[in-house]
Design a protein around this motif. Sequence first.
Motif, PDB file in Angstrom:
ATOM      1  N   GLU A 102      10.395  77.364  -9.590  1.00  0.00           N
ATOM      2  CA  GLU A 102       9.379  76.885  -8.577  1.00  0.00           C
ATOM      3  C   GLU A 102      10.008  75.861  -7.946  1.00  0.00           C
ATOM      4  N   GLU A 103      11.228  75.062  -8.185  1.00  0.00           N
ATOM      5  CA  GLU A 103      11.605  73.993  -7.494  1.00  0.00           C
ATOM      6  C   GLU A 103      12.662  74.380  -6.458  1.00  0.00           C
ATOM      7  N   ASN A 104      12.567  73.753  -5.207  1.00  0.00           N
ATOM      8  CA  ASN A 104      13.556  74.077  -4.386  1.00  0.00           C
ATOM      9  C   ASN A 104      14.409  72.589  -4.006  1.00  0.00           C
ATOM     10  N   GLN A 127      12.573  68.207  -1.863  1.00  0.00           N
ATOM     11  CA  GLN A 127      11.761  67.771  -2.766  1.00  0.00           C
ATOM     12  C   GLN A 127      10.216  67.358  -1.781  1.00  0.00           C
ATOM     13  N   HIS A 183       8.430  70.809  -1.253  1.00  0.00           N
ATOM     14  CA  HIS A 183       7.882  71.114  -2.589  1.00  0.00           C
ATOM     15  C   HIS A 183       6.739  70.548  -2.855  1.00  0.00           C
ATOM     16  N   CYS A 184       6.558  69.234  -2.456  1.00  0.00           N
ATOM     17  CA  CYS A 184       5.156  68.429  -2.937  1.00  0.00           C
ATOM     18  C   CYS A 184       4.399  68.954  -1.811  1.00  0.00           C
ATOM     19  N   SER A 185       4.530  69.312  -0.571  1.00  0.00           N
ATOM     20  CA  SER A 185       3.656  69.589   0.413  1.00  0.00           C
ATOM     21  C   SER A 185       3.022  70.920   0.166  1.00  0.00           C
ATOM     22  N   PHE A 186       3.993  71.957  -0.179  1.00  0.00           N
ATOM     23  CA  PHE A 186       3.649  73.271  -0.675  1.00  0.00           C
ATOM     24  C   PHE A 186       3.077  73.263  -1.687  1.00  0.00           C
ATOM     25  N   SER A 187       3.219  72.614  -2.671  1.00  0.00           N
ATOM     26  CA  SER A 187       2.324  72.702  -4.044  1.00  0.00           C
ATOM     27  C   SER A 187       0.912  72.098  -3.812  1.00  0.00           C
ATOM     28  N   TRP A 188       0.884  71.124  -2.469  1.00  0.00           N
ATOM     29  CA  TRP A 188      -0.371  70.502  -2.306  1.00  0.00           C
ATOM     30  C   TRP A 188      -1.348  71.751  -1.530  1.00  0.00           C
ATOM     31  N   THR A 204      -0.932  74.879  -1.958  1.00  0.00           N
ATOM     32  CA  THR A 204      -1.260  76.248  -2.756  1.00  0.00           C
ATOM     33  C   THR A 204      -1.920  76.024  -3.860  1.00  0.00           C
ATOM     34  N   ALA A 205      -2.515  74.797  -4.132  1.00  0.00           N
ATOM     35  CA  ALA A 205      -3.278  74.374  -5.176  1.00  0.00           C
ATOM     36  C   ALA A 205      -4.635  74.950  -5.245  1.00  0.00           C
TER      37      ALA A 205
END
Length: 42
Positions: free
Chosen positions: A26-28, A31, A34-39, A41-42
């Motif tokens: 999951e991690e790229n 950072q 990654h945080c923006s993408f996680s937000w 797609t949540a």
Amino acid sequence: MDRYEKAILQWNEIFKKEKLHIPQQEENKNQDFHCSFSWLTA
């Protein structure tokens, strides 16, 4: 002919030869991204 049809057909030919690669981790390395993408797609 649709004005984009020729380009679509050309890119379809190029990419159909590519093997699909889905990252297993999951991690790229970026950072912030990654945080923006996680937000998103949540």
